[in-house]
Scaffold this motif. Structure first.
Motif, PDB file in Angstrom:
ATOM      1  N   SER A  34       0.844  -1.210   0.000  1.00 56.96           N
ATOM      2  CA  SER A  34       0.000   0.000   0.000  1.00 56.96           C
ATOM      3  C   SER A  34       0.873   1.252   0.000  1.00 56.96           C
ATOM      4  CB  SER A  34      -0.922   0.034   1.229  1.00 56.96           C
ATOM      5  OG  SER A  34      -0.180   0.345   2.395  1.00 56.96           O
ATOM      6  N   GLY A  35       0.241   2.367  -0.263  1.00 53.32           N
ATOM      7  CA  GLY A  35       0.950   3.641  -0.216  1.00 53.32           C
ATOM      8  C   GLY A  35       1.388   3.973   1.201  1.00 53.32           C
ATOM      9  N   GLY A  36       0.524   3.709   2.158  1.00 56.70           N
ATOM     10  CA  GLY A  36       0.861   3.980   3.561  1.00 56.70           C
ATOM     11  C   GLY A  36       2.043   3.133   4.017  1.00 56.70           C
TER      12      GLY A  36
ATOM     13  N   MET B 200      -1.178  16.324  -1.237  1.00 55.33           N
ATOM     14  CA  MET B 200      -2.567  15.955  -0.976  1.00 55.33           C
ATOM     15  C   MET B 200      -3.478  16.420  -2.100  1.00 55.33           C
ATOM     16  SD  MET B 200      -4.758  14.590   1.076  1.00 55.33           S
ATOM     17  CE  MET B 200      -6.402  14.759   1.794  1.00 55.33           C
TER      18      MET B 200
ATOM     19  N   VAL C 121      -0.838   9.181   6.450  1.00 54.85           N
ATOM     20  CA  VAL C 121       0.453   9.873   6.300  1.00 54.85           C
ATOM     21  C   VAL C 121       1.102  10.147   7.665  1.00 54.85           C
ATOM     22  CG1 VAL C 121       1.598  11.908   5.330  1.00 54.85           C
ATOM     23  CG2 VAL C 121      -0.193  10.730   4.034  1.00 54.85           C
TER      24      VAL C 121
ATOM     25  N   GLY D  95      -2.224  -1.429  -3.061  1.00 52.70           N
ATOM     26  CA  GLY D  95      -0.849  -1.567  -3.544  1.00 52.70           C
ATOM     27  C   GLY D  95      -0.071  -0.285  -3.391  1.00 52.70           C
TER      28      GLY D  95
ATOM     29  N   LYS E 186      -6.915   5.828  -6.730  1.00 51.22           N
ATOM     30  CA  LYS E 186      -5.740   6.571  -7.195  1.00 51.22           C
ATOM     31  C   LYS E 186      -5.600   6.378  -8.711  1.00 51.22           C
ATOM     32  CE  LYS E 186      -5.693   7.394  -2.920  1.00 51.22           C
ATOM     33  NZ  LYS E 186      -4.742   7.171  -1.846  1.00 51.22           N
TER      34      LYS E 186
ATOM     35  N   GLN F 181      -4.182   2.093  -4.661  1.00 48.58           N
ATOM     36  CA  GLN F 181      -5.506   1.859  -4.114  1.00 48.58           C
ATOM     37  C   GLN F 181      -6.544   2.291  -5.159  1.00 48.58           C
ATOM     38  OE1 GLN F 181      -7.700   4.412  -3.175  1.00 48.58           O
ATOM     39  NE2 GLN F 181      -8.414   4.120  -1.086  1.00 48.58           N
TER      40      GLN F 181
ATOM     41  N   LEU G 298      -4.051  12.863   4.385  1.00 48.27           N
ATOM     42  CA  LEU G 298      -4.876  11.734   4.784  1.00 48.27           C
ATOM     43  C   LEU G 298      -4.256  11.081   6.015  1.00 48.27           C
ATOM     44  CD1 LEU G 298      -7.328  11.084   2.977  1.00 48.27           C
ATOM     45  CD2 LEU G 298      -6.050   9.170   2.058  1.00 48.27           C
TER      46      LEU G 298
ATOM     47  N   SER H 143       3.359  15.770   1.636  1.00 48.63           N
ATOM     48  CA  SER H 143       2.145  15.139   1.116  1.00 48.63           C
ATOM     49  C   SER H 143       1.541  16.026   0.042  1.00 48.63           C
ATOM     50  CB  SER H 143       1.142  14.915   2.246  1.00 48.63           C
ATOM     51  OG  SER H 143       0.042  14.202   1.731  1.00 48.63           O
TER      52      SER H 143
ATOM     53  N   SER I  25       0.478   5.283  -4.374  1.00 47.88           N
ATOM     54  CA  SER I  25      -0.542   4.320  -3.948  1.00 47.88           C
ATOM     55  C   SER I  25      -1.254   3.757  -5.179  1.00 47.88           C
ATOM     56  CB  SER I  25      -1.558   5.019  -3.046  1.00 47.88           C
ATOM     57  OG  SER I  25      -2.687   4.196  -2.841  1.00 47.88           O
TER      58      SER I  25
ATOM     59  N   ASP J 159       4.980  12.154  -0.917  1.00 50.96           N
ATOM     60  CA  ASP J 159       3.776  11.318  -0.933  1.00 50.96           C
ATOM     61  C   ASP J 159       3.004  11.680  -2.202  1.00 50.96           C
ATOM     62  OD1 ASP J 159       1.292  10.146  -0.592  1.00 50.96           O
ATOM     63  OD2 ASP J 159       0.676  11.508   1.017  1.00 50.96           O
TER      64      ASP J 159
ATOM     65  N   ALA K 213       0.557  10.014  -3.787  1.00 56.47           N
ATOM     66  CA  ALA K 213      -0.655   9.211  -3.984  1.00 56.47           C
ATOM     67  C   ALA K 213      -1.591   9.806  -5.034  1.00 56.47           C
ATOM     68  CB  ALA K 213      -1.386   9.046  -2.652  1.00 56.47           C
ATOM     69  N   HIS K 214      -1.612  11.141  -5.119  1.00 58.09           N
ATOM     70  CA  HIS K 214      -2.506  11.781  -6.101  1.00 58.09           C
ATOM     71  C   HIS K 214      -1.763  12.561  -7.176  1.00 58.09           C
ATOM     72  CE1 HIS K 214      -6.136  11.245  -3.412  1.00 58.09           C
ATOM     73  NE2 HIS K 214      -6.510  10.834  -4.584  1.00 58.09           N
TER      74      HIS K 214
HETATM   75  C1  LIG Z   1      -4.366   7.175  -0.516  1.00 53.88           C
HETATM   76  C2  LIG Z   1      -3.368   8.056   0.083  1.00 53.88           C
HETATM   77  C3  LIG Z   1      -2.333   7.558   0.887  1.00 53.88           C
HETATM   78  C4  LIG Z   1      -2.249   6.130   1.363  1.00 53.88           C
HETATM   79  O1  LIG Z   1      -2.290   5.189   0.386  1.00 53.88           O
HETATM   80  P1  LIG Z   1      -2.872   3.718   0.749  1.00 53.88           P
HETATM   81  O2  LIG Z   1      -2.463   2.930  -0.452  1.00 53.88           O
HETATM   82  O3  LIG Z   1      -4.347   3.851   0.917  1.00 53.88           O
HETATM   83  O4  LIG Z   1      -2.179   3.287   1.992  1.00 53.88           O
HETATM   84  C5  LIG Z   1      -1.392   8.446   1.346  1.00 53.88           C
HETATM   85  N1  LIG Z   1      -1.462   9.751   1.060  1.00 53.88           N
HETATM   86  C6  LIG Z   1      -2.441  10.278   0.333  1.00 53.88           C
HETATM   87  C7  LIG Z   1      -2.456  11.757   0.065  1.00 53.88           C
HETATM   88  C8  LIG Z   1      -3.439   9.453  -0.178  1.00 53.88           C
HETATM   89  O5  LIG Z   1      -4.429   9.991  -0.897  1.00 53.88           O
END
Ligand SMILES: *Cc1c(COP(=O)(O)O)cnc(C)c1O
Length: 403
Positions: free
Chosen positions: A67-69, A141, A97, A201, A194, A191, A94, A139, A189, A165, A167-168
């Protein structure tokens, strides 16, 4: 005027490409689902995903994980985080983080955001000095990429290492440099919501061989690190492979099924980013024109991926916000509120992360989040859907403001 009604689901993703289905069936037939369950010198799908993503990103090393986390957690460990060490991060993010910092034994130090959802550089400098932190977990975000030149210059001046980070921001860039290529390490991420959807993942990239090797060991690679797709040479592992810090049980390996699903989507990523932005552009133009709503203008140097849209309902006060959201929902438009004082579904405001000690007071973050609503932009929506969503929000706003 009669009430407009939007009918599509904000949670509906596109189907997974045919190629993934074919490969997943082959994997199911073979029973070789574990990333190290390979024959001879063949590379597993997990290793192939690492290779393909490292290449896509233009980074030397890549680890696929659960996962991303989790990626953030092991990145922090691999960067040498020690127990109780302060780590700077955005207050607007999120929960996973600051959660990753906490899980890795660090102490999250929350930094204010500015009115554009970016890290406030003045507060970053203050908090970096006050806390003595040497790592910034940046992040990005909801895909807002700040001026990375100023941010990196400040971090270099402060001696801060940056973990991004992303993720987005997978597929996004600042002045032509891909998001995820600024910091020492970057985590993504996979998920469902995303930019690549494998259900769950994570991918984590770096050009630092030591950090890459430590992350691979952390992820539970036994002594099979040579079976990775974008990995440092075996000599790099010699000094670290038997140390307890690297062998501690944090298994979080990617499996071949999810890797195959991700691999099949990667070639379509750039085109999907364009498709997100097409939808975002329509939503942005319609929603920004609504009296009582404000959307900060984004810097032309930022190439973002519009997989979600944030706007500020300036005309709606804190007490009215729940009924504003309920009225939109009744007409089929699902909004999330980052300012809510009760954590809900995916979102929670920073002051609900009670383990953070001392809890800072961050007036600008609260001011911005109080008015911020968030709209998911699924690729299953077409242009007409986007116009209708905008019209619904306009109609509800007109009811509330009487205009
Ligand atoms: C989704 C997300 C994460 C975590 O990713 P996971 O795969 O859900 O653990 C971390 N940071 C941000 C900004 C996210 O949107």
């Amino acid at each position: 005027m009669s009430k407009l009604q939007f009918k599509k689901a904000f949670t509906q993703q596109e189907p997974i490409p045919e190629q993934a289905k074919k490969r997943v069936m082959e994997l199911l037939d073979s029973g070789r689902l574990h990333r190290y369950n390979t024959v001879g010198s063949e590379l597993s799908d997990a290793a192939l995903l690492e290779q393909a993503f490292a290449h896509h990103q233009g980074r030397q090393y890549c680890l696929a994980c659960t996962s991303g986390g989790y990626a953030l957690h092991i990145a922090l460990r691999a960067m040498g985080l020690t127990a109780g060490e302060a780590v700077l991060t955005n207050a607007y993010t999120l929960a996973p983080v600051p959660g990753a910092i906490h899980a890795a034994g660090g102490k999250p130090v929350l930094v204010e955001i500015d009115d554009n959802y970016h890290l406030d550089l003045a507060d970053l400098a203050l908090k970096a000095k006050a806390s003595g932190a040497r790592i910034l977990l940046l992040s990005l975000m909801r895909g807002h990429i700040p001026n990375m030149d100023s941010l990196m210059a400040l971090c270099n001046g402060l001696g801060l290492q940056v973990l991004e980070d992303c993720a987005h921001t997978m597929g996004g860039s600042w002045q032509g440099v891909k998001s995820g290529n600024f910091g020492q390490v970057a985590a993504f991420s996979l998920q469902t919501y995303k930019h690549l959807n494998t259900g769950e993942g994570g991918l984590v990239v770096t050009d630092d061989a030591q950090i890459a090797a430590r992350m691979i060991m952390h992820s539970g690679s036994y002594m099979l690190y040579e079976r990775h797709g974008a990995t440092p040479s075996p000599e790099v592992f010699e000094n670290i492979r038997l140390t307890s810090a690297n062998m501690s049980g944090m298994s979080g390996r990617m499996d071949n099924i999810r890797a195959a699903i991700g691999l099949a989507q990667l070639p379509g990523l750039d085109n999907n980013c364009k498709r997100w932005n097409q939808r975002y552009t329509i939503l942005n133009s319609v929603i920004a024109a609504i009296p009582g709503i404000d959307i900060p203008v984004r810097d032309a140097r930022e190439s973002f991926v519009g997989s979600s849209l944030q706007f500020r309902a300036e005309a709606i006060d804190m007490t009215q916000m729940p009924s504003f959201i309920a009225a939109c929902a009744a007409q089929g438009v699902e909004l999330k509120w980052f300012g809510e004082n009760q954590p809900k579904a995916f979102t929670s405001r920073y002051d609900s992360w009670h383990y953070i000690d001392p809890m800072p007071h961050l007036p600008n973050t609260l001011k911005v989040l109080e008015k911020t609503l968030d709209l998911r932009v699924p690729l299953t929506f077409d242009d007409e859907d986007c116009y209708l969503i905008g019209a619904v929000i306009a109609q509800v706003m007109a009811q509330f403001t009487g205009k």
